[in-house]
Design an enzyme around this catalytic site. Structure first.
Site, mmCIF file in Angstrom:
data_model
loop_
_atom_site.group_PDB
_atom_site.id
_atom_site.type_symbol
_atom_site.label_atom_id
_atom_site.label_comp_id
_atom_site.label_asym_id
_atom_site.label_seq_id
_atom_site.Cartn_x
_atom_site.Cartn_y
_atom_site.Cartn_z
ATOM 1 N N GLU A 171 0.827 -1.207 0.000
ATOM 2 C CA GLU A 171 0.000 0.000 0.000
ATOM 3 C C GLU A 171 0.862 1.259 0.000
ATOM 4 O O GLU A 171 0.476 2.282 -0.567
ATOM 5 C CB GLU A 171 -0.953 -0.008 1.198
ATOM 6 C CG GLU A 171 -1.947 -1.165 1.218
ATOM 7 C CD GLU A 171 -2.762 -1.313 -0.062
ATOM 8 O OE1 GLU A 171 -2.998 -0.292 -0.748
ATOM 9 O OE2 GLU A 171 -3.149 -2.452 -0.393
ATOM 10 N N GLU B 256 -0.387 -0.701 -9.946
ATOM 11 C CA GLU B 256 0.038 -1.940 -9.287
ATOM 12 C C GLU B 256 1.527 -2.209 -9.496
ATOM 13 O O GLU B 256 2.170 -2.843 -8.659
ATOM 14 C CB GLU B 256 -0.795 -3.125 -9.781
ATOM 15 C CG GLU B 256 -2.244 -3.116 -9.316
ATOM 16 C CD GLU B 256 -2.403 -3.190 -7.803
ATOM 17 O OE1 GLU B 256 -1.479 -3.683 -7.116
ATOM 18 O OE2 GLU B 256 -3.451 -2.741 -7.297
#
Length: 489
Positions: A255, A284
């Site tokens: 994260e 990502e």
């Protein structure tokens, strides 16, 4: 052009408020507030929707005269989104916002109770609404393409079906080869980990990686996520497992990668269509880069291990190389977010195949638990003991985020390709990691990727950064080299 920008910035402020409501819903909102919160989100979303598809927006688009690359990108993106949203009836849009808000809470409860049936009615409704959206938006070859395009602009199901088979063949064979190597001893990781200490170590990780706590915070949620409220407010959540320290470590670093990307987007791009990541695949790539290429490297732990031992003293007697091999153990596991770098993409392939079949009416919601378990057996040779370990493990379908999962696989592929180029520009990359000098690495990413926002299409950007379009071979080379060392082959 400035009038259009001002109009979009005004609407963006409502989006920020919605982001804050969503963040609260997944972190601190009391359970009994679900129904009213869903209505509030639906009302605000409906207002923004109406304003965006208004005649005013159309007039401003027609009047706009872009005079630079950024303005051209803004106009391209807003025209595409306007034409898309204009096709969706407001009632359908609002209903989808409300139903996904309810579905998220139903999913949390179903996962806790390990019972898909508690979530099934909500999921059926969300799937039904998603299919209605596809019908009004239209599609060419495959209904799933309409959903993919929201997360990875320009990507088609056909392209994924070309990338996946050779990658799957390599992974299955490589997985078998690793079973012949020297197996890491994961018993050294067993035991209980105090959650307060886990949180303090997670904060230590974030500080080391240059996450700015003056522009964000760390909280806990059922499914870790990063959310951008506004330019200097990018929040992270993680989760803690008392018996698995890897869970919080790598969720937190993952994260953090997302948050660093968001915090690196230029302030002048914020509140505009270009004030976002190039695509979810590129997004990502940033989280997977920090989580895996940096966070699972031996050099990273040579730097972090003394800090880790400070919180968990029993590791004083554990050799760092043994620890590194243990956290990189490759195994056929049930949970995607806990999967290693070798098996992770197999988890994504399963989800892609299920989603694509569901959206194209080849399977239905009632069949999902059985089909999920069958595919887990086929791809990884294991079966979930309950729904929480299987079909309920991800929140994405409750969000209505069909088409998102392939972004994770693309992120792995992009990350390896970006890393190959980075090593050319930063030859002492691993020495910097070992020294805890993460700023030069972050600065490289800021210059090459973060600073571009959403100005360029993902395939354009990857070519600008690496000199070629997406090439899965870089990922294959990366995992081959690394895991032969881990398994002493």
């Amino acid at each position: 052009m400035q009038e259009l920008k001002n109009h979009l910035k005004k609407l963006s402020k409502f989006e920020s408020a919605l982001s804050l409501l969503h963040w609260d819903m997944e972190t601190y909102m009391p359970p009994n507030a679900v129904e009213k919160r869903a209505q509030i989100i639906g009302e605000i979303s409906g207002y923004v929707f109406e304003q965006f598809i208004s005649e005013k927006t159309q007039e401003l688009i027609e009047k706009a005269q872009p005079n630079d690359v950024e303005s051209q990108a803004i106009l391209r993106l807003v025209k595409k989104e306007y034409e898309r949203m204009k096709k969706i009836p407001k009632e359908l849009f609002v209903e989808l916002q409300i139903e996904t808000s309810k579905a998220q809470q139903a999913w949390q409860n179903a996962k806790k109770e390990k019972d898909f049936n508690l979530f099934k009615p909500n999921l059926k409704k969300v799937v039904e609404l998603e299919k209605k959206v596809i019908e009004v938006l239209g599609y060419e070859e495959n209904k799933y393409d309409t959903l993919l395009d929201q997360y990875e602009p320009g990507l088609k199901t056909k392209q994924l079906n070309e990338i996946i088979p050779p990658l799957r063949s390599f992974l299955v064979e490589f997985l078998e080869n690793l079973s012949q190597g020297k197996q890491p001893n994961t018993e050294i990781l067993e035991g209980e980990y105090d959650e307060t200490l886990q949180k303090r170590f997670s904060e230590e990780l974030l500080k080391a990686l240059n996450y700015d706590f003056n522009s964000g915070r760390l909280d806990v949620s059922a499914h870790p996520f990063t959310i951008s409220i506004s330019h200097n407010d990018v929040r992270i959540t993680t989760r803690f497992d008392r018996f698995d320290i890897k869970n919080s470590i790598f969720s937190t670093i993952h994260e953090c990668g997302h948050a660093l990307y968001e915090l690196g987007i230029p302030e002048e791009y914020r509140e505009l269509p270009i004030g976002d990541g190039a695509s979810m695949g590129i997004h990502e790539s940033q989280s997977r880069f920090w989580e895996n290429i940096v966070g699972r490297s031996f050099e990273f732990w040579k730097f972090m291990y003394p800090k880790f031992v400070k919180y968990f003293p029993r590791f004083e007697k554990i050799d760092i190389k043994d620890f590194w091999r243990a956290i990189n153990k490759v195994e056929r596991s049930l949970i995607r977010t806990e999967a290693d770098e070798v098996t992770y993409n197999l988890h994504i392939m399963i989800r892609f195949e299920i989603e694509e079949a569901l959206i194209n009416d080849r399977i239905n919601v009632d069949e999902l638990p059985l089909i999920w378990n069958e595919k887990m057996k086929e791809y990884l040779g294991i079966s979930p003991k309950n729904d929480s370990e299987g079909v309920l493990q991800d929140v994405h379908w409750a969000h209505g985020s069909f088409g998102y999962f392939p972004s994770y696989m693309l992120g792995n592929l992009y990350a390896a390709q970006i890393f190959k180029q980075m090593k050319k520009d930063i030859p002492d990359f691993y020495q910097k990691v070992e020294n805890g000098e993460f700023k030069p690495i972050l600065n490289w990413l800021r210059e090459k990727i973060h600073s571009k926002g959403k100005v360029y299409q993902p395939m354009e950007l990857i070519k600008m950064v690496t000199g070629e379009t997406l090439n899965p071979q870089y990922f294959i080379d990366y995992v081959s080299e690394k895991y032969k060392e881990v398994y002493m082959l």
